[in-house]
Design an enzyme around this catalytic site. Structure first.
Site, mmCIF file in Angstrom:
data_model
loop_
_atom_site.group_PDB
_atom_site.id
_atom_site.type_symbol
_atom_site.label_atom_id
_atom_site.label_comp_id
_atom_site.label_asym_id
_atom_site.label_seq_id
_atom_site.Cartn_x
_atom_site.Cartn_y
_atom_site.Cartn_z
ATOM 1 N N TYR A 63 0.829 -1.203 0.000
ATOM 2 C CA TYR A 63 0.000 0.000 0.000
ATOM 3 C C TYR A 63 0.859 1.247 0.000
ATOM 4 O O TYR A 63 2.069 1.186 0.227
ATOM 5 C CB TYR A 63 -0.948 0.001 1.204
ATOM 6 N N LYS A 102 6.523 -2.117 1.715
ATOM 7 C CA LYS A 102 5.402 -1.488 2.430
ATOM 8 C C LYS A 102 4.192 -2.413 2.367
ATOM 9 O O LYS A 102 3.221 -2.168 1.652
ATOM 10 C CB LYS A 102 5.102 -0.106 1.843
ATOM 11 N N GLU A 107 12.686 2.511 13.732
ATOM 12 C CA GLU A 107 11.765 3.554 13.258
ATOM 13 C C GLU A 107 10.510 3.498 14.109
ATOM 14 O O GLU A 107 10.347 2.608 14.945
ATOM 15 C CB GLU A 107 11.429 3.341 11.778
ATOM 16 N N LEU A 126 11.339 1.097 6.706
ATOM 17 C CA LEU A 126 10.726 1.586 5.475
ATOM 18 C C LEU A 126 11.442 2.873 5.073
ATOM 19 O O LEU A 126 11.642 3.759 5.910
ATOM 20 C CB LEU A 126 9.242 1.873 5.714
HETATM 21 N N1 PLP Z 1 7.934 3.765 8.659
HETATM 22 C C1 PLP Z 1 6.800 3.052 8.745
HETATM 23 C C2 PLP Z 1 6.842 1.709 9.396
HETATM 24 C C3 PLP Z 1 5.605 3.562 8.220
HETATM 25 O O1 PLP Z 1 4.477 2.838 8.304
HETATM 26 C C4 PLP Z 1 5.607 4.849 7.633
HETATM 27 C C5 PLP Z 1 4.383 5.427 7.076
HETATM 28 O O2 PLP Z 1 3.321 4.896 7.177
HETATM 29 C C6 PLP Z 1 6.811 5.564 7.582
HETATM 30 C C7 PLP Z 1 7.961 4.987 8.095
HETATM 31 C C8 PLP Z 1 6.884 6.921 6.963
HETATM 32 O O3 PLP Z 1 6.870 6.801 5.562
HETATM 33 P P1 PLP Z 1 6.304 7.957 4.638
HETATM 34 O O4 PLP Z 1 7.081 9.200 4.971
HETATM 35 O O5 PLP Z 1 6.567 7.468 3.260
HETATM 36 O O6 PLP Z 1 4.851 8.114 4.947
#
Ligand code: PLP
Length: 283
Positions: free
Chosen positions: A32, A146, A179, A204
């Site tokens: 997603y 993701k 994270e 991620l």
């Molecule tokens: N890390 C995780 C585990 C996430 O689920 C998300 C966003 O949902 C992020 C980091 C941040 O990613 P982004 O800046 O692309 O939204």
């Protein structure tokens, strides 16, 4: 009436559904993206589409349609829902097939899109400090994909909520912060260096993270991409989180311990301002 898109159809949100043997439902065999919408524009659209393509290719799922077609559907969904500020959710599963572990061949991916209205980006609201807790990182070893397998994140966010915190920062077996449950983690070290963890299979690669690094570099500010421990974060001058829909939030307490003087820090607020400006429509 709120509309959702499912496999070629725009449906009333309450009636939109996929099959009970959709592999997204049974195996979390789906990926997603969540994209912020500001002034009717999808923020960092190409970065999100790049990551969607990468997540799909790591799992051998074909793109359900071209980027151009995804754009058309996204724009139509925002139009039908009259959304100028909010978020767009895109989910692609491998498709529907009789339940069996190996990936089935030659099935049509399932594509779902929904859109949600949210308040416009507001610097003053974003600048309010939040608390985080730390929790063990119990996720699988492909967090770079993701995937919709978000149970660990859901458990983490639930713990954070119960503790009155905004986010849970996950900690690996070596005591290093990977994270947040749904965001990337940042600190400004005791000697003033901006740090966020390097990307690999254990986190991620956030699109907001990537944009912040670009904005920071454009300002001529330095940064380091490396792991940092819970102890280093607690001893940091500043800390913050980043994600597409929560944008940037200053972190003022970690497990109840004040970060710096317990107030949002100047570098975080500067980055927040840069990010807010970045999302303004360009002439
Ligand atoms: N890390 C995780 C585990 C996430 O689920 C998300 C966003 O949902 C992020 C980091 C941040 O990613 P982004 O800046 O692309 O939204």
């Amino acid at each position: 009436m709120r509309s959702a898109y499912v496999n070629g159809l725009y449906l009333p949100h309450g009636q939109a559904a996929v099959h009970i043997e959709d592999r997204g439902f049974q195996f979390a065999d789906a990926v997603y993206e969540v994209i912020a919408v500001q002034h009717g524009h999808l923020i960092d659209r190409e970065g999100h589409f790049d990551r969607l393509e990468r997540s799909l290719s790591e799992l051998d799922i074909p793109m359900p349609m071209t980027r151009r077609a995804l754009n058309v559907v996204a724009a139509e969904l925002l139009r039908r829902n009259s959304i100028r500020f909010g978020s767009l959710y895109i989910q692609v599963s491998r498709g529907t097939a009789p339940r069996d572990f190996p990936f089935p061949k030659d099935i049509q991916p399932t594509l779902v899109m929904t859109a949600k209205r949210l308040k416009p980006f507001d610097f003053t609201r974003q600048a309010v400090g939040v608390n985080v807790i730390t929790i063990p990182d119990i996720r699988w070893k492909r967090c770079d994909i993701k995937s919709v397998g978000l149970l660990a994140g859901a458990m983490g966010k639930t713990r954070a909520q119960a503790a009155g915190a905004f986010e849970a920062w996950q900690v690996d077996d070596a005591g290093m912060i990977t994270e947040g449950a749904a965001s990337n983690a940042w600190i400004v070290t005791a000697d003033g260096v901006l740090v966020t963890r390097h990307t690999d299979a254990f986190i991620l690669a956030g699109i907001t993270r990537q944009t912040i690094l670009k904005l920071v570099a454009d300002e001529g500010l330095g940064f380091e991409e490396r792991a940092f421990s819970v102890a280093e974060a607690k001893g940091a001058r500043e800390a913050f989180t980043s994600s597409s829909t929560a944008f940037i939030r200053p972190v003022v307490r970690i497990d109840g311990d004040a970060v710096g003087d317990g107030r949002p820090g100047p570098l975080c607020l500067k980055i927040l301002e840069l990010y807010g400006r970045y999302m303004e429509p360009r002439a």
